[in-house]
Design a protein around this motif. Structure first.
Motif, PDB file in Angstrom:
ATOM      1  N   UNK A 156       1.193  -1.468  -0.123  1.00  0.00           N
ATOM      2  CA  UNK A 156       0.212  -0.596  -0.239  1.00  0.00           C
ATOM      3  C   UNK A 156       1.210   1.442  -0.573  1.00  0.00           C
ATOM      4  N   UNK A 157       0.501   1.729  -1.295  1.00  0.00           N
ATOM      5  CA  UNK A 157       1.908   2.945  -1.496  1.00  0.00           C
ATOM      6  C   UNK A 157       1.486   4.424  -1.814  1.00  0.00           C
ATOM      7  N   UNK A 158       2.056   5.027  -1.239  1.00  0.00           N
ATOM      8  CA  UNK A 158       1.495   6.186  -1.775  1.00  0.00           C
ATOM      9  C   UNK A 158       3.019   7.216  -2.222  1.00  0.00           C
ATOM     10  N   UNK A 159       3.110   8.534  -2.914  1.00  0.00           N
ATOM     11  CA  UNK A 159       4.018   9.251  -2.789  1.00  0.00           C
ATOM     12  C   UNK A 159       3.485  11.295  -2.307  1.00  0.00           C
ATOM     13  N   UNK A 160       3.766  11.450  -0.985  1.00  0.00           N
ATOM     14  CA  UNK A 160       2.545  12.726  -1.550  1.00  0.00           C
ATOM     15  C   UNK A 160       3.440  13.804  -2.510  1.00  0.00           C
ATOM     16  N   UNK A 161       4.590  14.204  -2.632  1.00  0.00           N
ATOM     17  CA  UNK A 161       4.709  14.779  -2.997  1.00  0.00           C
ATOM     18  C   UNK A 161       4.558  14.900  -5.043  1.00  0.00           C
ATOM     19  N   UNK A 162       4.242  13.560  -5.164  1.00  0.00           N
ATOM     20  CA  UNK A 162       3.996  13.799  -6.418  1.00  0.00           C
ATOM     21  C   UNK A 162       1.981  14.441  -6.514  1.00  0.00           C
ATOM     22  N   UNK A 163       1.085  14.287  -5.216  1.00  0.00           N
ATOM     23  CA  UNK A 163       0.165  14.416  -4.806  1.00  0.00           C
ATOM     24  C   UNK A 163       0.146  15.799  -4.853  1.00  0.00           C
ATOM     25  N   UNK A 193      -1.363  12.516   9.725  1.00  0.00           N
ATOM     26  CA  UNK A 193      -1.286  10.761   9.905  1.00  0.00           C
ATOM     27  C   UNK A 193      -0.497  10.502   9.574  1.00  0.00           C
ATOM     28  N   UNK A 194       1.064  10.683  10.136  1.00  0.00           N
ATOM     29  CA  UNK A 194       2.026   9.916  10.856  1.00  0.00           C
ATOM     30  C   UNK A 194       2.150   9.641  12.260  1.00  0.00           C
ATOM     31  N   UNK A 195       1.592  10.873  12.470  1.00  0.00           N
ATOM     32  CA  UNK A 195       1.984  11.134  13.462  1.00  0.00           C
ATOM     33  C   UNK A 195      -0.038   9.766  14.318  1.00  0.00           C
ATOM     34  N   UNK A 196      -0.581   9.881  13.343  1.00  0.00           N
ATOM     35  CA  UNK A 196      -2.141   8.591  14.139  1.00  0.00           C
ATOM     36  C   UNK A 196      -1.656   7.419  14.180  1.00  0.00           C
ATOM     37  N   UNK A 197      -0.495   6.883  13.330  1.00  0.00           N
ATOM     38  CA  UNK A 197       0.090   5.693  12.768  1.00  0.00           C
ATOM     39  C   UNK A 197      -0.553   5.181  11.496  1.00  0.00           C
ATOM     40  N   UNK A 198      -1.565   5.844  11.092  1.00  0.00           N
ATOM     41  CA  UNK A 198      -2.050   5.858   9.748  1.00  0.00           C
ATOM     42  C   UNK A 198      -0.577   5.212   8.213  1.00  0.00           C
ATOM     43  N   UNK A 199       0.742   6.188   8.318  1.00  0.00           N
ATOM     44  CA  UNK A 199       1.012   5.928   7.602  1.00  0.00           C
ATOM     45  C   UNK A 199       2.719   6.012   8.157  1.00  0.00           C
ATOM     46  N   UNK A 200       3.468   5.233   7.455  1.00  0.00           N
ATOM     47  CA  UNK A 200       4.340   4.754   7.745  1.00  0.00           C
ATOM     48  C   UNK A 200       5.792   5.029   7.212  1.00  0.00           C
ATOM     49  N   UNK A 201       6.640   5.825   6.731  1.00  0.00           N
ATOM     50  CA  UNK A 201       8.081   6.376   5.580  1.00  0.00           C
ATOM     51  C   UNK A 201       9.113   4.895   5.557  1.00  0.00           C
ATOM     52  N   UNK A 202       8.886   4.474   4.372  1.00  0.00           N
ATOM     53  CA  UNK A 202      10.083   3.800   4.101  1.00  0.00           C
ATOM     54  C   UNK A 202      10.772   3.463   4.021  1.00  0.00           C
ATOM     55  N   UNK A 203      12.360   2.548   4.643  1.00  0.00           N
ATOM     56  CA  UNK A 203      13.057   2.808   5.224  1.00  0.00           C
ATOM     57  C   UNK A 203      14.494   3.566   3.519  1.00  0.00           C
ATOM     58  N   UNK A 204      15.144   4.648   3.925  1.00  0.00           N
ATOM     59  CA  UNK A 204      16.151   4.980   2.697  1.00  0.00           C
ATOM     60  C   UNK A 204      16.807   4.113   1.764  1.00  0.00           C
ATOM     61  N   UNK A 205      16.586   3.078   2.314  1.00  0.00           N
ATOM     62  CA  UNK A 205      16.972   1.966   1.010  1.00  0.00           C
ATOM     63  C   UNK A 205      15.616   1.605   0.004  1.00  0.00           C
ATOM     64  N   UNK A 206      15.204   1.324   0.636  1.00  0.00           N
ATOM     65  CA  UNK A 206      13.641   0.858   0.047  1.00  0.00           C
ATOM     66  C   UNK A 206      13.455   1.871  -1.019  1.00  0.00           C
ATOM     67  N   UNK A 215       8.634   8.685  -0.327  1.00  0.00           N
ATOM     68  CA  UNK A 215       7.485   7.560  -0.369  1.00  0.00           C
ATOM     69  C   UNK A 215       7.044   7.595   0.735  1.00  0.00           C
ATOM     70  N   UNK A 216       5.817   6.479   1.194  1.00  0.00           N
ATOM     71  CA  UNK A 216       5.314   6.704   2.367  1.00  0.00           C
ATOM     72  C   UNK A 216       4.574   4.860   1.665  1.00  0.00           C
ATOM     73  N   UNK A 217       4.453   3.914   2.691  1.00  0.00           N
ATOM     74  CA  UNK A 217       3.479   3.472   3.096  1.00  0.00           C
ATOM     75  C   UNK A 217       2.235   3.286   3.436  1.00  0.00           C
ATOM     76  N   UNK A 218       0.576   3.039   3.442  1.00  0.00           N
ATOM     77  CA  UNK A 218      -0.716   3.197   4.275  1.00  0.00           C
ATOM     78  C   UNK A 218      -0.214   2.157   4.954  1.00  0.00           C
ATOM     79  N   UNK A 219      -1.007   2.432   6.168  1.00  0.00           N
ATOM     80  CA  UNK A 219      -1.191   1.064   6.857  1.00  0.00           C
ATOM     81  C   UNK A 219      -2.489   0.678   7.236  1.00  0.00           C
ATOM     82  N   UNK A 220      -3.679   0.147   6.061  1.00  0.00           N
ATOM     83  CA  UNK A 220      -4.239   0.274   6.464  1.00  0.00           C
ATOM     84  C   UNK A 220      -5.836  -0.119   7.254  1.00  0.00           C
ATOM     85  N   UNK A 221      -4.698  -1.151   7.915  1.00  0.00           N
ATOM     86  CA  UNK A 221      -5.918  -0.719   9.407  1.00  0.00           C
ATOM     87  C   UNK A 221      -6.183   0.343  10.324  1.00  0.00           C
ATOM     88  N   UNK A 222      -5.431   1.020  10.059  1.00  0.00           N
ATOM     89  CA  UNK A 222      -5.014   2.192  10.802  1.00  0.00           C
ATOM     90  C   UNK A 222      -6.071   2.692  10.528  1.00  0.00           C
TER      91      UNK A 222
END
Length: 178
Positions: free
Chosen positions: A73-80, A105-118, A150-157
């Motif tokens: 579940x991926x998003x790119x906020x700067x593209x948005x 949204x990240x503070x709420x746990x709904x988004x998490x940033x992917x690692x630099x390598x990923x 690049x961010x990962x959406x946490x669907x449950x949260x």
């Protein structure tokens, strides 16, 4: 009279809410002035469009044949944000507002940033895909300034924050039922 009554009903109909409408989160919004809240809402609306399609875009990235360590579940906020600027002809909210929506949204746990390598691996994959898809049509090297955001959406949260996303598409319905 039928066309007139249809028109009258259409003009006076109550607006139907969309899954992209801002202001529907279950978590508290930041304390902002009326003007800043409008800018925040505009960014939230655009980001919700990306969030709705997060699984679809994640499948597209996964289909490139390289296994990336994500939940798909991926998003790119700067593209948005770039799309928002295109649509508003550069008169929309500042990028810091979009960053604040992402942080909220990240503070709420709904988004998490992917690692630099990923992020770097997916960015390289994005560039390679653009070069292959648009070969001969563009004169640049295919890189975009948003490739590493690049961010990962946490669907449950995310469903806890925006329960109405279950009405968005089959991916969100499946996430809600699992």
């Amino acid at each position: 009279m039928s066309r007139l009554s249809d028109w009258w009903k259409w003009v006076n109909a109550k607006p139907q809410q969309s899954v992209w409408d801002s202001g529907r989160a279950t978590i508290p919004y930041p304390e902002l002035s009326r003007r800043d809240l409008a800018a925040f809402g505009a960014c939230e609306t655009y980001l919700l469009r990306e969030i709705v399609d997060a699984r679809s875009w994640g499948r597209e990235v996964d289909a490139r044949g390289v296994p990336f360590p994500t939940n798909g579940w991926l998003i790119m906020p700067r593209r948005v944000y770039s799309a928002l600027m295109d649509d508003t002809k550069g008169t929309g909210p500042k990028r810091a507002v979009m960053d604040s929506v992402v942080a909220w949204l990240a503070d709420a746990g709904a988004l998490t940033r992917l690692s630099e390598r990923t992020r770097a691996d997916i960015a390289a994959s994005n560039v390679a895909d653009r070069r292959e898809t648009y070969a001969g049509y563009t004169h640049d090297d295919g890189t975009r300034d948003w490739d590493h955001d690049m961010w990962q959406v946490e669907p449950d949260r995310m469903l806890e924050v925006y329960p109405h996303l279950t009405d968005a598409n089959i991916d969100w319905q499946r996430a809600a039922s699992s």
